[in-house]
Design an enzyme around this catalytic site. Sequence first.
Site, mmCIF file in Angstrom:
data_model
loop_
_atom_site.group_PDB
_atom_site.id
_atom_site.type_symbol
_atom_site.label_atom_id
_atom_site.label_comp_id
_atom_site.label_asym_id
_atom_site.label_seq_id
_atom_site.Cartn_x
_atom_site.Cartn_y
_atom_site.Cartn_z
ATOM 1 N N ALA A 1 33.381 58.331 46.476
ATOM 2 C CA ALA A 1 33.802 59.572 45.828
ATOM 3 C C ALA A 1 32.609 60.375 45.350
ATOM 4 O O ALA A 1 32.563 61.600 45.515
ATOM 5 C CB ALA A 1 34.747 59.259 44.664
ATOM 6 N N ARG B 1 33.065 49.462 55.399
ATOM 7 C CA ARG B 1 32.806 50.251 54.187
ATOM 8 C C ARG B 1 31.334 50.634 54.078
ATOM 9 O O ARG B 1 31.000 51.763 53.711
ATOM 10 C CB ARG B 1 33.214 49.457 52.933
ATOM 11 C CG ARG B 1 34.690 49.180 52.803
ATOM 12 C CD ARG B 1 35.012 48.577 51.434
ATOM 13 N NE ARG B 1 34.817 49.569 50.385
ATOM 14 C CZ ARG B 1 35.738 50.410 49.962
ATOM 15 N NH1 ARG B 1 36.945 50.408 50.517
ATOM 16 N NH2 ARG B 1 35.479 51.260 49.008
ATOM 17 N N TYR C 1 41.793 43.904 62.157
ATOM 18 C CA TYR C 1 41.428 44.957 63.108
ATOM 19 C C TYR C 1 39.937 44.839 63.436
ATOM 20 O O TYR C 1 39.162 44.241 62.682
ATOM 21 C CB TYR C 1 41.766 46.350 62.577
ATOM 22 C CG TYR C 1 41.260 46.689 61.197
ATOM 23 C CD1 TYR C 1 39.957 47.133 60.979
ATOM 24 C CD2 TYR C 1 42.112 46.625 60.097
ATOM 25 C CE1 TYR C 1 39.517 47.478 59.706
ATOM 26 C CE2 TYR C 1 41.687 46.976 58.824
ATOM 27 C CZ TYR C 1 40.390 47.400 58.640
ATOM 28 O OH TYR C 1 39.956 47.744 57.379
ATOM 29 N N ASP D 1 38.399 56.900 42.302
ATOM 30 C CA ASP D 1 39.049 55.838 41.543
ATOM 31 C C ASP D 1 38.975 56.048 40.038
ATOM 32 O O ASP D 1 39.800 55.500 39.302
ATOM 33 C CB ASP D 1 38.428 54.486 41.900
ATOM 34 C CG ASP D 1 38.935 53.943 43.231
ATOM 35 O OD1 ASP D 1 39.866 54.529 43.792
ATOM 36 O OD2 ASP D 1 38.382 52.928 43.700
#
Length: 416
Positions: free
Chosen positions: A18, A111, A218, A295
Site C-alpha cells: 500500500a 509477493r 497455483y 491494511d
Amino acid sequence: MSEHATSTDVLVIGGGMAGLAGALALRENGANVTLVERAPEFGEVGAGLQMAPNASRVLRRWGLLEKALEIGVQPKHLVFRDAVTGEELTRQTLNGEFEERYGAPYVVIHRSDLHRVLLEGCEAAGVKLVNDVTVESVETVGNRGVAHTLAGVDFEADVVIGADGLRSTLRPLVANDEPVSSAYVAYRGTVPITDETPKADLEDVIVYLGPDCHLVQYPLRKGELLNTVAVFKSPSFERGEEQYGGVDELEAAYKDCVPAVQEALKNLATGIRWPMYDRDPIENWVAGRMVLMGDAAHPMLQYLAQGACQALEDAAALQDASVGTVFTSEGINPEAWDVALRDFNDVRAGRTARVQRTARVWGESWHVSGLARTLRNLLFKSRKDNNFQYNDWLYGQDGDGVPPVAPKRVSEAAAA
C-alpha cells in the site's frame, strides 16, 4: 517541532504494497514524495498472491503490468473442489471472455516479486525512500502533517499517508478498535516444480473446500514454483497462541481430505504460521492531514484474494481524487488536500467495507460441514463457467475499478 525536520509534499509511512503504491501514484501526479519504512531494508515476506483484473488494471495505469507478467503466471482457470470427495464444484475460465469483460488479466505472482516491481517503480519515478525510521505519532499543525519519530527527527508534509499495516500505529487517530481474530491460521510454502510434481492443475488456481479448512495451490514464477496455502481453524489460536509448537493441528485438520490435499501439505513450511485477522470496517480514515490506506484502513480476510488488490485501488483513487484539486494545470494547491482526502474517503470506505464483509461471509461458506456443506456444493455446482454475477461488483471496469470522485467537490476545489 524538530529543528531538523524533513519537509516534503507527501509523506508515506510504511514500505509495504500500500505504501509503495500510494507513493508511486502521488509521485506520478507531480508531488515530491518521501516514504519512510521502519525496517532496515525493503522486502516482503510470504508466498504467492492473486492479482485480479481490478488490480492488474491499476498496474497497467502505472506502466508496471508488463513487468508483473514477465515474472508472474496467468492461470487458465480458477477451480473449486470439495476437499473431502475431490469433486469439482465450479470453475471460471480466466482468459477469453473473462479478460475481455474486465479489461485486464488475472495474474498470480510471488509477493516479493510484486513488491519489487512497485519498489523499482518508485525508485524510477524519484520517490525518496528512507529506511530505519520508526514513526511514533502524527499530528496536524496548521495545514501540515508532522510525523514524530523514535529518533527525534520530525518529518513535515502537506499530507501524511498511514500505510503501516494491520497493527497500525496511526489508526488510533481515527478509531478505537483492535484486530479481530478469525480463529483460522495459515501455513504457506513454495517448492520447485520438478518432473516428479503431479502435472494436473499446474496451469490453474485450485481451491479445495473442507470442513473448517481449505487449501489453495497455483504456480508461480513462470511455472518454476508451486505455491501452497493451507488454512484451518486452530484450537490453539482460539486459546490465544499465535504460534504453535507442532504440526498435529495441521494434520488433524486435513485428515478426512482426499490424497491430493494431504500430499500437498508436504509443500508447506511449518516453521511459522500466519494467524488470520481483520478489523471491523470504519467509515472515516482521515485525521487532519493524515489519511490511512491499505491494511491500516481496511484489513481483510483473504477469501476474496483482495488485500493487495484493494491497496492498489486505494492508491489509484487517491491519485484521481487529488488531480484537479491539489494537482492542477496551474501547479500544486496544497490547500485543496482537505477536499481531496474527503473525496477519497467517500469513494473508498464503502467499497472496502463491502469487500471486508463479503470476505468474512465467503470464508464461512467455504468451511461448512454437514447439511450446510451439501447445500453449498449444490449452489456452487449450479453456477456455470462465465457466469459473472458474482464477479462484476468486484472486478468491474467502472473507472478502472476505482469509482470517480464527486465532480462537484473537484470543481469547487479547482476554483479555490
